[in-house]
Design an enzyme around this catalytic site. Structure first.
Site, PDB file in Angstrom:
ATOM      1  N   LYS A 149       1.108  -1.406   0.111  1.00 11.64           N
ATOM      2  CA  LYS A 149       0.183   0.064  -0.136  1.00 11.64           C
ATOM      3  C   LYS A 149       1.240   0.960   0.152  1.00 11.64           C
ATOM      4  CE  LYS A 149      -4.159  -1.864   2.231  1.00 11.64           C
ATOM      5  NZ  LYS A 149      -4.390  -2.081   3.112  1.00 11.64           N
ATOM      6  N   HIS A 170       0.402   6.715   2.654  1.00 11.27           N
ATOM      7  CA  HIS A 170      -0.439   7.899   2.428  1.00 11.27           C
ATOM      8  C   HIS A 170      -0.421   9.056   3.909  1.00 11.27           C
ATOM      9  CE1 HIS A 170      -3.559   6.322   5.402  1.00 11.27           C
ATOM     10  NE2 HIS A 170      -2.804   5.088   5.115  1.00 11.27           N
ATOM     11  N   HIS A 205       0.244   8.067   7.223  1.00 11.87           N
ATOM     12  CA  HIS A 205       1.449   7.598   8.587  1.00 11.87           C
ATOM     13  C   HIS A 205       2.699   8.631   8.340  1.00 11.87           C
ATOM     14  CE1 HIS A 205       1.087   3.844   5.690  1.00 11.87           C
ATOM     15  NE2 HIS A 205      -0.118   3.551   7.072  1.00 11.87           N
TER      16      HIS A 205
HETATM   17  N1  ARG Z   1       1.918  -1.584  10.249  1.00 10.75           N
HETATM   18  C1  ARG Z   1       0.204  -1.301  11.551  1.00 10.75           C
HETATM   19  C2  ARG Z   1      -0.196  -0.137  10.474  1.00 10.75           C
HETATM   20  O1  ARG Z   1      -0.290   1.319   9.712  1.00 10.75           O
HETATM   21  C3  ARG Z   1       1.182   0.067  12.921  1.00 10.75           C
HETATM   22  C4  ARG Z   1       2.484  -0.690  13.671  1.00 10.75           C
HETATM   23  C5  ARG Z   1       2.169   0.037  14.390  1.00 10.75           C
HETATM   24  N2  ARG Z   1       3.423  -0.928  15.736  1.00 10.75           N
HETATM   25  C6  ARG Z   1       3.839  -1.502  16.176  1.00 10.75           C
HETATM   26  N3  ARG Z   1       4.500  -2.680  17.367  1.00 10.75           N
HETATM   27  N4  ARG Z   1       2.285  -2.144  15.845  1.00 10.75           N
HETATM   28  O2  ARG Z   1      -1.594   0.443  11.352  1.00 10.75           O
END
Ligand code: ARG
Length: 573
Positions: free
Chosen positions: A133, A136, A139
């Site tokens: 993805k 965007h 983030h």
């Molecule tokens: N990839 C996840 C998202 O976009 C965020 C991860 C954050 N870090 C973690 N250790 N859960 O929602």
């Protein structure tokens, strides 16, 4: 040398103990005054002591002040140049000039934090986009806030492990593999891989509404991937590599780096161990074939599924494995997670379970609100998406127009470079200068304004100081000034300069980079009123040198402060 208020607190504590050796509530808090006209710093221990000592706070203040001054006279201290008892019993003080110049020099070098307890690494988990993805605007905040926290903690002497916990595991890979075989446009994929992966993903979602077999095909491909099928594993690696290359372009534009990129998949082999540990501690329950952890009623948390009926693990399971791994590997002092506020419950669940498993470590979920454009929410699931790369392009384009209008004579190359620094800086600053827990509305006119609390304004103040220094022939560091008479405007500026280090400590403690942003803005305001009312170059030497020193110190602090926000400065713009 320690924070100046901290040194004074030590001094006043000793003074209180000396005058009132039996007082049980001996404590000293020293703070910068709100109004520098009253003095630089203020101690209000007397009021707290009055009840116990049974004397008037003003008398008590007088006694403490005398003792403090006496102790301060024992070299090498001498921090206080004068003091005054004010109001009901405040002790207001002016700081000694030599102590101030020395402090400013130490502060510039980051040497004022010895009492910050910075042993043991701090893991900061931020950015973490999901593979296949595009990154965007959603983030943006995690990436920028996380990077700033990393800079702030490093500045305070912590060892930081910056980890990008990318979303590289999950059911979407089964769908992507099916889509890849059926609909991939090779040319588009070569040109813009993530965009093409997004397209086939969306296509899968649309087609599978009417075609049930697609879903079972995807489940089958996912199972093969999980079982280590060679072809699917290769494809999965390819999706990750091509996505990471795109993310890297953005990180490099933003000047952001990580120490590790351990995605969710890194923890895959550890997840059965998590289940075993949960079982051993009798924390698991079965619910419709899934494995679940329940919480005490007063936690007000939904049960957390850690293994689905089909044996698949979940996001929470990987975060549990991740905590265990980080504890075992780094023995961290603290783990900081930076995500949006939709994950508050997730982290409450994970932290609670980790605690019950005996995996104790200090941790903090640093969450933030959403960023909206005036026309609504950003989500990759909706049509109206603004991608980070487009946003940065637009910021640079707009900054270029502004710079060209303001400064048409500069060579084009330089205007482009200025536009890059101003454009990306403005986007970062707009995010970092707001209280992170609020939702923010992105408006170009505000982001790129050269007036008010924006980075173009701060960069402009910096560049203007550089031009003053250049005109005066100042090159490099200036020696401590010999001027002893200050105007109110000078006093105010010095007062503001002294507070940089306190702002950094406070920003770290509250995980709020906006404390630093607000500080730099205040400093710039104090500088501007000083600059507008104090001639510099036509003054006699002592005064001129002093004012140039103030200019140069202000520039250094603005530069250091912006660096903690990940924002560059320019010598001219
Ligand atoms: N990839 C996840 C998202 O976009 C965020 C991860 C954050 N870090 C973690 N250790 N859960 O929602």
């Amino acid at each position: 040398m320690d924070l100046i208020t901290r040194q004074l607190e030590d001094l006043f504590l000793k003074a209180v103990q000396k005058v009132f050796p039996d007082a049980s509530c001996a404590a000293a808090v020293v703070q910068f005054t709100k109004d520098p006209g009253l003095g630089d710093v203020q101690c209000n221990s007397a009021m707290a002591l009055a009840r116990e000592v049974k004397d008037s706070p003003r008398n008590i203040a007088g006694k403490i002040a005398a003792a403090a001054q006496e102790l301060d006279g024992i070299r090498p201290l001498k921090l206080i140049s004068s003091l005054e008892i004010a109001g009901p019993g405040f002790i207001n003080m002016r700081l000694d000039h030599q102590a101030v110049w020395k402090y400013l020099a130490d502060q510039n070098e980051g040497r004022v934090y010895p009492s910050v307890e910075n042993e043991g690494p701090v893991v900061i988990d931020y950015s973490a986009p999901n593979i296949a993805k595009r990154m965007h605007i959603g983030h943006l905040r995690s990436t920028i806030i996380g990077d700033s926290l990393k800079r702030i903690y490093r500045h305070l002497g912590y060892t930081v492990v910056a980890d990008n916990h990318v979303g590289d595991w999950g059911t979407q890979f089964g769908k992507l593999i099916v889509g890849y075989h059926r609909w991939l446009d090779k040319t588009a994929y070569a040109e813009s891989p993530i965009e093409e992966l997004e397209r086939i993903y969306v296509k899968f979602e649309q087609e599978s509404v009417n075609d049930e077999t697609l879903l079972s095909e995807a489940r089958n491909e996912l199972k093969k991937l999980q079982d280590g099928d060679e072809q699917n594993t290769a494809l999965w690696h390819e999706f990750i590599d091509s996505s990471m290359r795109e993310y890297e372009k953005i990180y490099s534009r933003l000047g952001i780096t990580f120490d590790t990129h351990r995605g969710e998949s890194f923890y895959h082999d550890m997840m059965s161990g998590v289940i075993a540990d949960l079982k051993e501690k009798e924390l698991l329950a079965e619910s419709d074939g899934a494995l679940v952890v329940f919480f005490a009623d007063d936690e007000h948390l939904h049960p957390c599924i850690v293994r689905k009926q089909d044996g698949a693990y979940l996001y929470a399971t990987s975060d549990l494995a991740c905590i265990k791994r980080r504890i075992d590997e780094y023995h961290p002092r603290k783990i900081i997670y930076v995500t949006d506020d939709r994950q508050i419950t997730h982290f409450k669940q994970v932290f609670n379970i980790a605690e019950r498993l005996g995996w104790t470590v200090e941790r903090e979920h640093v969450y933030f609100g959403v960023m909206k454009f005036t026309d609504g929410h950003f989500s990759s699931r909706k049509g109206n998406v603004i991608y980070l790369s487009h946003l940065l392009d637009e910021a640079e384009k707009r900054a270029f127009e502004i710079v060209t209008e303001k400064n048409p004579a500069l060579p084009e190359e330089e205007r482009k470079d200025i536009a890059r620094v101003v454009g990306t800086g403005a986007v970062k600053y707009f995010d970092l200068s707001q209280n992170r827990t609020s939702n923010i509305i992105f408006e170009w006119d505000k982001v790129l304004s050269f007036e008010g609390n924006t980075s173009p304004y701060l960069q402009y103040v910096y560049a203007r100081i550089q031009s003053v220094l250049k005109k005066a022939g100042v090159n490099g560091e200036l020696p401590p000034p010999s001027e002893t008479e200050f105007t109110e405007g000078e006093q105010k500026l010095v007062h503001s300069l002294l507070q940089f280090s306190s702002a950094v400590v406070q920003a770290a403690a509250s995980y709020k980079p906006n404390v630093i942003a607000d500080y730099i803005y205040d400093l710039s305001q104090s500088f501007n009123s000083f600059y507008n009312s104090h001639p510099i170059l036509k003054e006699e030497e002592t005064k001129r040198d002093f004012r140039l020193y103030l200019c140069s110190e202000t520039a250094r602090v603005i530069k250091n402060g912006l660096e903690l926000l990940g924002i560059e400065v320019l010598e001219r713009m």
